[in-house]
Motif scaffolding. Structure first.
Motif, PDB file in Angstrom:
ATOM      1  N   GLU A   1     -16.033  -7.876 -43.938  1.00 43.38           N
ATOM      2  CA  GLU A   1     -14.948  -8.117 -44.889  1.00 43.38           C
ATOM      3  C   GLU A   1     -13.620  -7.632 -44.324  1.00 43.38           C
ATOM      4  O   GLU A   1     -12.584  -8.275 -44.522  1.00 43.38           O
ATOM      5  N   GLN A   2     -13.650  -6.500 -43.606  1.00 42.18           N
ATOM      6  CA  GLN A   2     -12.427  -5.948 -43.017  1.00 42.18           C
ATOM      7  C   GLN A   2     -11.854  -6.901 -41.966  1.00 42.18           C
ATOM      8  O   GLN A   2     -10.645  -7.134 -41.929  1.00 42.18           O
ATOM      9  N   VAL A   3     -12.709  -7.473 -41.125  1.00 45.66           N
ATOM     10  CA  VAL A   3     -12.244  -8.423 -40.106  1.00 45.66           C
ATOM     11  C   VAL A   3     -11.634  -9.648 -40.786  1.00 45.66           C
ATOM     12  O   VAL A   3     -10.551 -10.104 -40.412  1.00 45.66           O
TER      13      VAL A   3
ATOM     14  N   ALA B   1     -10.374  -9.860 -43.807  1.00 41.42           N
ATOM     15  CA  ALA B   1      -9.121  -9.472 -44.464  1.00 41.42           C
ATOM     16  C   ALA B   1      -7.988  -9.380 -43.437  1.00 41.42           C
ATOM     17  O   ALA B   1      -6.867  -9.841 -43.690  1.00 41.42           O
ATOM     18  N   ASN B   2      -8.282  -8.817 -42.283  1.00 40.67           N
ATOM     19  CA  ASN B   2      -7.250  -8.698 -41.247  1.00 40.67           C
ATOM     20  C   ASN B   2      -6.831 -10.065 -40.713  1.00 40.67           C
ATOM     21  O   ASN B   2      -5.650 -10.292 -40.453  1.00 40.67           O
ATOM     22  N   ILE B   3      -7.766 -10.966 -40.569  1.00 36.35           N
ATOM     23  CA  ILE B   3      -7.418 -12.319 -40.119  1.00 36.35           C
ATOM     24  C   ILE B   3      -6.515 -12.986 -41.150  1.00 36.35           C
ATOM     25  O   ILE B   3      -5.512 -13.599 -40.805  1.00 36.35           O
TER      26      ILE B   3
ATOM     27  N   ARG C   1      -4.490 -11.586 -43.116  1.00 34.45           N
ATOM     28  CA  ARG C   1      -3.170 -10.958 -43.049  1.00 34.45           C
ATOM     29  C   ARG C   1      -2.301 -11.524 -41.931  1.00 34.45           C
ATOM     30  O   ARG C   1      -1.087 -11.394 -41.971  1.00 34.45           O
ATOM     31  N   PHE C   2      -2.914 -12.127 -40.926  1.00 34.58           N
ATOM     32  CA  PHE C   2      -2.144 -12.692 -39.821  1.00 34.58           C
ATOM     33  C   PHE C   2      -1.496 -14.028 -40.184  1.00 34.58           C
ATOM     34  O   PHE C   2      -0.550 -14.443 -39.537  1.00 34.58           O
TER      35      PHE C   2
ATOM     36  N   ASN D   1       2.302 -14.322 -40.550  1.00 34.06           N
ATOM     37  CA  ASN D   1       2.850 -13.195 -39.810  1.00 34.06           C
ATOM     38  C   ASN D   1       3.445 -13.702 -38.501  1.00 34.06           C
ATOM     39  O   ASN D   1       2.987 -14.704 -37.957  1.00 34.06           O
TER      40      ASN D   1
ATOM     41  N   GLN E   1       0.966 -14.464 -35.753  1.00 33.63           N
ATOM     42  CA  GLN E   1      -0.071 -15.477 -35.957  1.00 33.63           C
ATOM     43  C   GLN E   1      -0.298 -16.316 -34.701  1.00 33.63           C
ATOM     44  O   GLN E   1      -1.426 -16.589 -34.326  1.00 33.63           O
TER      45      GLN E   1
ATOM     46  N   LEU F   1      -2.479 -14.373 -32.102  1.00 33.22           N
ATOM     47  CA  LEU F   1      -3.839 -13.944 -32.423  1.00 33.22           C
ATOM     48  C   LEU F   1      -4.881 -14.961 -31.973  1.00 33.22           C
ATOM     49  O   LEU F   1      -5.891 -14.583 -31.384  1.00 33.22           O
TER      50      LEU F   1
END
Length: 177
Positions: free
Chosen positions: A81-83, A85-87, A89-90, A93, A96, A99
């Protein structure tokens, strides 16, 4: 006059047509196939391109994302879930655009490492392989060290590219960085 290789008239990609009824049609075999069969083609390193049968629009990314979604929901997720969520967020950005290529190069480097490990492990039993992964062997440390070094180099290249682009942008405004 040299003759063309036998497969020279074949398309570079295996073309799959997606119809409005959500069915997928493999133009190479002239049969309907499932999403699982598309996944199998990808796993076999067959270049695949999925096109809307009516408009010709490229749907490959959407189909690949659908395969990933099914795999992630299947009980052994690869992406935490953290990965995810971070994706998310990009998106939008300024980073982007960096990444995607960074992840692509990093995953390819990891795939190359996995391939090397597979070549070196030919003939090794699954039990011995499991034991080898548990122990800090010099071979494993060397391979992982090489992966970390390549990953670091990819990141440094990305940073240098961002620096050049920043300098160009500031230069276009008559500013010196």
């Amino acid at each position: 006059m040299p003759s063309n290789p036998p497969d020279s008239d074949k398309p570079a990609h295996r073309v799959i047509k997606k119809y409005p009824n959500r069915r997928l049609y493999d133009t190479d075999t002239s049969t309907y196939i499932t999403l699982a069969e598309v996944k199998k083609l990808v796993m076999q390193h067959v270049p695949v391109q999925v096109r809307d049968a009516k408009t010709g629009e490229d749907l490959t990314r959407a189909i690949f994302l659908q395969i990933i979604l099914e795999e992630e929901a299947g009980g052994a997720p690869l992406l935490t879930e953290q990965v995810l969520a971070n994706i998310i967020r990009f998106y939008g950005n300024t980073m982007q655009g960096f990444l995607g290529p960074y992840l692509e190069k990093n995953v390819q480097t990891f795939m190359d490492l996995q391939s090397k490990m597979g070549e070196q492990a030919k003939g090794v039993t699954p039990e011995a392989w499991a034991q080898m992964l548990k122990m800090p062997s010099p071979v494993m440390q060397g391979m992982m060290g090489a992966y970390v070094e390549q990953s670091k180099n990819i990141f440094v290249q990305m940073q240098e590219q961002m620096q050049r682009q920043t300098e160009q942008m500031l230069g276009s405004f008559g500013l010196k960085p």
